[in-house]
Write an enzyme that holds these catalytic residues in place. Structure first.
Site, short mmCIF file in Angstrom:
data_model
loop_
_atom_site.label_atom_id
_atom_site.label_comp_id
_atom_site.label_asym_id
_atom_site.label_seq_id
_atom_site.Cartn_x
_atom_site.Cartn_y
_atom_site.Cartn_z
N CYS A 109 0.82 -1.21 0.00
CA CYS A 109 0.00 0.00 0.00
C CYS A 109 0.86 1.27 0.00
CB CYS A 109 -1.02 -0.02 1.13
SG CYS A 109 -2.33 1.21 0.85
N HIS A 209 -3.89 -4.83 0.19
CA HIS A 209 -3.44 -5.25 1.53
C HIS A 209 -3.51 -6.76 1.66
CE1 HIS A 209 -2.98 -1.41 3.70
NE2 HIS A 209 -3.89 -0.96 2.86
N GLU A 211 -2.18 -8.61 3.76
CA GLU A 211 -2.24 -9.03 5.17
C GLU A 211 -3.68 -9.11 5.66
OE1 GLU A 211 -1.58 -6.07 4.12
OE2 GLU A 211 -2.38 -4.55 5.49
#
Ligand code: MN
Length: 243
Positions: A109, A209, A211
């Site tokens: 990001c 993202h 994660e």
């Protein structure tokens, strides 16, 4: 073999007390991939930030504030959001130190934006007004389709995700000459880059993202690369032990 990786972090103020902070989802994703993440505070002296990599086999650049446009020679847009020039300076120094050491880099990001700026590119300061599109890239719950360049390192690492999450305020505008775009949203916004030089150390930078998604290929690919990277200090220790 070291599996410690350095992870950049943000700072925030709660009830008047400033704290160093990082979303735990990054930490959990790195641990799940077999790595030991160590946070690098954004308060270091940039001239010494590279020391944070002495024990690390890789660098993760995480999400957060907008980059201040002075880092790529522009003046602030009316819709620029929160910035932290101290964090910008530490992360630019970390990135340059990691490249100098040949360490693998995973940038997420804000991380892809940082990499592009460090390599000489520029950003859309406010994507929605600078580059209007039918896709809302800043929706916290939004997803959009993704096209990944066949044969790229990113494609070998994550394949063809049907869609990715999208909650970024800024995006790559002019791509740095040393980078290659390898993923795009349907409106053409760059969502993934890697180094143009195929012989360069492993680097993947993505605008989404991972994660916060089910996709684990990026973390596993980064972990595999980091675990192959020997840490100088450990190497000396081994030689001493043999003697
Ligand atoms: Mn997006």
């Amino acid at each position: 073999m070291s599996r410690v990786v350095a992870v950049s972090a943000t700072r925030r103020t709660d009830l008047g007390r400033e704290r160093v902070a990082l979303n735990s989802s990054y930490v959990r994703a790195l641990i799940a991939a077999g790595l030991t993440p160590l946070l690098v505070p954004p308060l270091l002296d940039p001239a010494r930030a590279g020391e944070a990599l002495d024990a690390a086999s890789g660098l993760v650049l995480t999400g957060g504030e907008d980059l201040h446009p002075s880092s790529y020679g522009e003046t602030p847009h009316a819709r620029l959001e929160d910035t932290d020039q101290a964090r910008d300076a530490v992360e630019l120094a970390l990135y340059r130190a990691a490249r100098g050491r040949g360490l693998p880099v995973l940038a997420i990001c804000r991380g892809i934006q940082l990499v592009n700026v460090a390599e000489g590119g520029t950003l859309y300061q406010d994507l929605a007004s600078d580059r209007p599109s039918a896709i809302n890239h800043v929706d916290p719950k939004g997803r959009h389709r993704l096209r990944v360049e066949p044969g790229s390192l990113l494609h070998r690492t994550v394949g063809d995700p049907a869609s990715v999450n999208s909650r970024h305020h800024q995006a790559v505008k002019i791509l740095a000459p040393s980078l290659r775009a390898v993923a795009w949203a349907e409106d053409g916004v760059i969502e993934g880059v890697e180094l143009l030089d195929e012989g360069a150390p492993w680097l993947l930078a993505v605008q989404w993202h991972p994660e916060d998604d089910v996709e684990t290929g990026l973390f596993e690919g980064f972990s595999s690369e980091a675990s192959q990277h020997s840490v100088v200090g450990h190497g000396i220790g081994k030689q001493d032990a043999i003697r």
